[in-house]
Structure formats: structure tokens, C-alpha cells
Write an enzyme that holds these catalytic residues in place. Structure first.
Site, short mmCIF file in Angstrom:
data_model
loop_
_atom_site.label_atom_id
_atom_site.label_comp_id
_atom_site.label_asym_id
_atom_site.label_seq_id
_atom_site.Cartn_x
_atom_site.Cartn_y
_atom_site.Cartn_z
N GLY A 12 29.98 -3.06 -5.24
CA GLY A 12 30.40 -1.68 -5.44
C GLY A 12 30.06 -0.79 -4.26
N LYS A 13 29.61 -1.39 -3.16
CA LYS A 13 29.20 -0.60 -1.99
C LYS A 13 30.35 0.17 -1.38
CE LYS A 13 29.44 -4.65 0.95
NZ LYS A 13 30.09 -5.40 -0.13
N SER A 14 31.53 -0.42 -1.32
CA SER A 14 32.68 0.28 -0.73
C SER A 14 33.06 1.50 -1.55
CB SER A 14 33.88 -0.66 -0.61
OG SER A 14 33.57 -1.73 0.26
N ALA A 33 39.37 0.71 9.02
CA ALA A 33 39.44 -0.65 8.48
C ALA A 33 39.29 -1.65 9.62
CB ALA A 33 40.77 -0.85 7.76
N HIS A 49 43.32 -2.72 -1.37
CA HIS A 49 42.41 -1.67 -0.90
C HIS A 49 43.18 -0.40 -0.52
CE1 HIS A 49 38.19 -3.09 -0.52
NE2 HIS A 49 38.76 -4.26 -0.70
N ARG A 53 42.77 3.34 -2.31
CA ARG A 53 42.43 4.54 -1.54
C ARG A 53 43.48 5.63 -1.73
NH1 ARG A 53 41.39 0.76 2.57
NH2 ARG A 53 43.20 1.38 3.76
N GLU A 61 43.11 1.43 11.84
CA GLU A 61 42.74 0.01 11.84
C GLU A 61 42.31 -0.40 13.23
OE1 GLU A 61 46.14 -2.05 10.29
OE2 GLU A 61 45.89 -1.20 8.29
#
Length: 164
Positions: A12-14, A33, A49, A53, A61
Site C-alpha cells: 500500500g506504499k504507492s 514513472a 496504474h 491515477r 516517464e
């Protein structure tokens, strides 16, 4: 301010880092990214992802030269993730010294930066040399970044605890 979110894979860090940077941002933050498109499965992860977002971030990127991208930004930057960046740097034959130098230069930038890194220190010692090198470098980079950051959060099972 420099902040680090560290935790195991799928901890769950992101999500915690994304929530944090949105709270400290006056404008739409930058999502930097670091993942390179290497196979179909990774492409699916990247697409998921991006969908999660939605419109909350401006996505940039870059797989290797994080300093260049970060230095051009006005808004706070979320670097997602340093472990993938370390993997990229190893793959492209960059040394630990090059990684540490780039990170030291990033730490001198004025922007608010939030870093995400995997905690790989609780596993077994891998059997192959490259995997051992990755684990060692990831640990060294995590220690360096944590030392340089103003705040550090450990994330376990979606619960974020400030440890610095």
C-alpha cells in the site's frame, strides 16, 4: 521537503505516497514513472496504474535520468519507484556510485519530492548473483534516501507509520 515511503510489494506504499503528495500539493503533482515496458504483463500493470491515477497527476516517464526530469518540474514530484529505477540502472550497467551521485544531486533540488521504494530486506538471500546485487543495492539506496529525507513512512498492510 523530501519524503520516503518504504514497504513490501503490495503493502500500500504507492497509494499512501499518492495520497500524501496530493495533500501537500497546491497544484497537480508530477507522477514520475520509472517502469520500462518490458513485456505484456508489465504493460497491463502500467495501464492499471494509469487508470487508478486517473486525472490526479501529470505523468512523466523516465527509466534512468530522474534528475533531469525532476529538475524541470515546478510542482511536487512523486518518484514511483526507486526499486524499479535501481533495476533499470543495473540492467543498463550503471554502478552504485552513479546511482548514489544522481540521488545526492536530486536531494539538492528545491522541489518537494516523494520517493517510493520496496523493502526487500526481510526476504531470503537470492541464489543468483544479479538478484543478490539488486537486493544489496536496493538496501543501500533505501538507507541513503531515508537518511537524506525529512520524513520517512513505513507501510504495512495499507497502514502508513511515520518512522522519521
Amino acid at each position: 521537503m523530501k519524503t520516503l515511503f518504504i514497504g513490501g510489494i503490495k503493502s500500500g506504499k504507492s497509494k499512501a505516497a499518492e495520497t500524501y503528495i496530493k495533500k501537500i500539493s497546491d497544484s497537480k503533482p508530477i507522477y514520475l514513472a520509472t517502469t520500462e515496458f518490458i513485456d505484456d504483463e508489465m504493460a497491463l500493470r502500467i495501464a492499471k496504474h494509469k487508470e487508478m491515477r486517473s486525472d490526479s497527476f501529470i505523468t512523466q516517464e523516465e527509466a534512468l535520468d530522474l534528475k533531469e526530469i525532476i529538475s524541470l518540474q515546478k510542482a511536487p514530484v512523486l518518484v514511483e519507484c526507486l526499486s524499479v529505477w535501481i533495476n533499470n540502472m543495473l540492467y543498463h550497467e550503471h554502478s552504485y556510485e552513479e546511482m548514489q551521485m544522481q540521488l545526492a544531486e536530486i536531494m539538492q533540488l528545491k522541489q518537494n519530492i516523494v520517493f517510493v521504494i520496496n523493502d526487500v530486506s526481510c526476504g531470503i538471500i537470492p541464489q543468483n548473483k544479479l538478484a543478490r546485487e539488486f537486493v544489496d543495492l536496493n538496501g543501500k539506496i533505501a538507507q541513503f534516501v531515508a537518511q537524506e529525507c525529512d520524513e520517512v513512512y513505513n507501510v504495512i498492510a495499507g497502514i502508513s507509520v511515520q518512522i522519521k
